[in-house]
Design a protein around this motif. Structure first.
Motif, mmCIF file in Angstrom:
data_model
loop_
_atom_site.group_PDB
_atom_site.id
_atom_site.type_symbol
_atom_site.label_atom_id
_atom_site.label_comp_id
_atom_site.label_asym_id
_atom_site.label_seq_id
_atom_site.Cartn_x
_atom_site.Cartn_y
_atom_site.Cartn_z
ATOM 1 N N GLU A 182 -10.496 2.045 -0.884
ATOM 2 C CA GLU A 182 -10.792 2.675 0.396
ATOM 3 C C GLU A 182 -10.378 1.759 1.550
ATOM 4 N N LYS A 194 -2.650 -1.816 -7.982
ATOM 5 C CA LYS A 194 -3.739 -0.908 -8.338
ATOM 6 C C LYS A 194 -4.011 -0.919 -9.835
ATOM 7 N N LYS A 229 2.595 -1.813 -4.805
ATOM 8 C CA LYS A 229 1.297 -1.187 -4.587
ATOM 9 C C LYS A 229 0.734 -0.591 -5.874
ATOM 10 N N LYS A 237 -6.666 1.616 2.810
ATOM 11 C CA LYS A 237 -6.175 2.698 3.655
ATOM 12 C C LYS A 237 -6.058 2.255 5.114
ATOM 13 N N LYS A 240 -1.886 -1.997 7.483
ATOM 14 C CA LYS A 240 -0.664 -1.617 8.214
ATOM 15 C C LYS A 240 0.388 -2.685 7.938
#
Length: 224
Positions: free
Chosen positions: A182, A164, A160, A185, A188
């Motif tokens: 955003e 980024k 992750k 978020k 899952k």
């Protein structure tokens, strides 16, 4: 799913232009399944679940323009872009529907999905995999190109954070980067092994991960 629908409606016009910045392994991610599709001449019809703007369907269409495609997505705005992409082609149809909440009505030789199923909770992933199995004809193939959770907390954090950093170094505008961060978020992720087990439990007799780059994976499953 309404929140996801709103997010993707807003990004629909710029979605395609941002994909290569947000998927570092873009070409391999979408194309690794092509050898499996190529050797199955009997495939006639394809369902694309969470099809978005039709990137995955286009990849397969370029190899197999003889196939008939049904693109399903919860976002009408994303499907509008897909309709424009395939305008004038008679072998495409489009269904605006929440694939997580409705059964699959028809039978297909090939069902595909890209970067959609990770929006579901694990129990809903399992339900969907059962629906996919039931919707496949005997000998059918399911391909899921998606993102997964790392096998350990350390690897998951690495995947992750590396993603980024890659996006932050890209040529994307700051506003686009902020919106991408955003959207994640809402993700899952589930472990790869967990999902392969779900596919086996659903009834698939032969499953594997045919491609992996960090947490970007392509799963394939055959129905006997």
């Amino acid at each position: 799913m309404s929140t996801i629908q709103d997010q993707f409606n807003r990004v629909s016009k710029n979605y395609d232009a941002q994909r290569r910045y947000l998927i570092p392994c873009f070409d391999d991610f979408y194309q690794s399944c092509l050898p499996l599709v190529a050797e199955r001449a009997a495939i006639k019809n394809v369902l694309d679940i969470g099809a978005g703007t039709g990137i995955f369907s286009q990849t397969i269409y370029q190899q197999r323009p003889d196939l008939h495609f049904t693109l399903m997505d919860i976002s009408g705005d994303m499907l509008k872009v897909a309709r424009e992409r395939f305008a004038g082609l008679p072998n495409f149809k489009f269904i605006e529907m929440d694939f997580s909440a409705n059964p699959i009505a028809e039978k297909y030789d090939l069902i595909i999905s890209a970067l959609a199923i990770h929006h579901l909770e694990d129990e809903h992933k399992a339900v969907l995999y059962n629906r996919v199995y039931q919707a496949l004809k005997p000998g059918g193939l399911f391909i899921n190109a998606d993102q997964v959770e790392g096998r350990s907390a350390g690897f998951d954090e690495f995947y992750k954070s590396n993603w980024k950093e890659t996006v932050n170094r890209s040529e994307l505008a700051p506003e686009a980067i902020e919106r991408a961060f955003e959207r994640i978020k809402l993700d899952k992720f589930a472990r790869l092994e967990t999902q392969l087990k779900m596919l086996e439990t659903a009834g698939f007799n032969d499953t594997d991960c045919i491609y992996k780059y960090h947490n970007f994976v392509v799963m394939a499953a055959f129905k006997a």
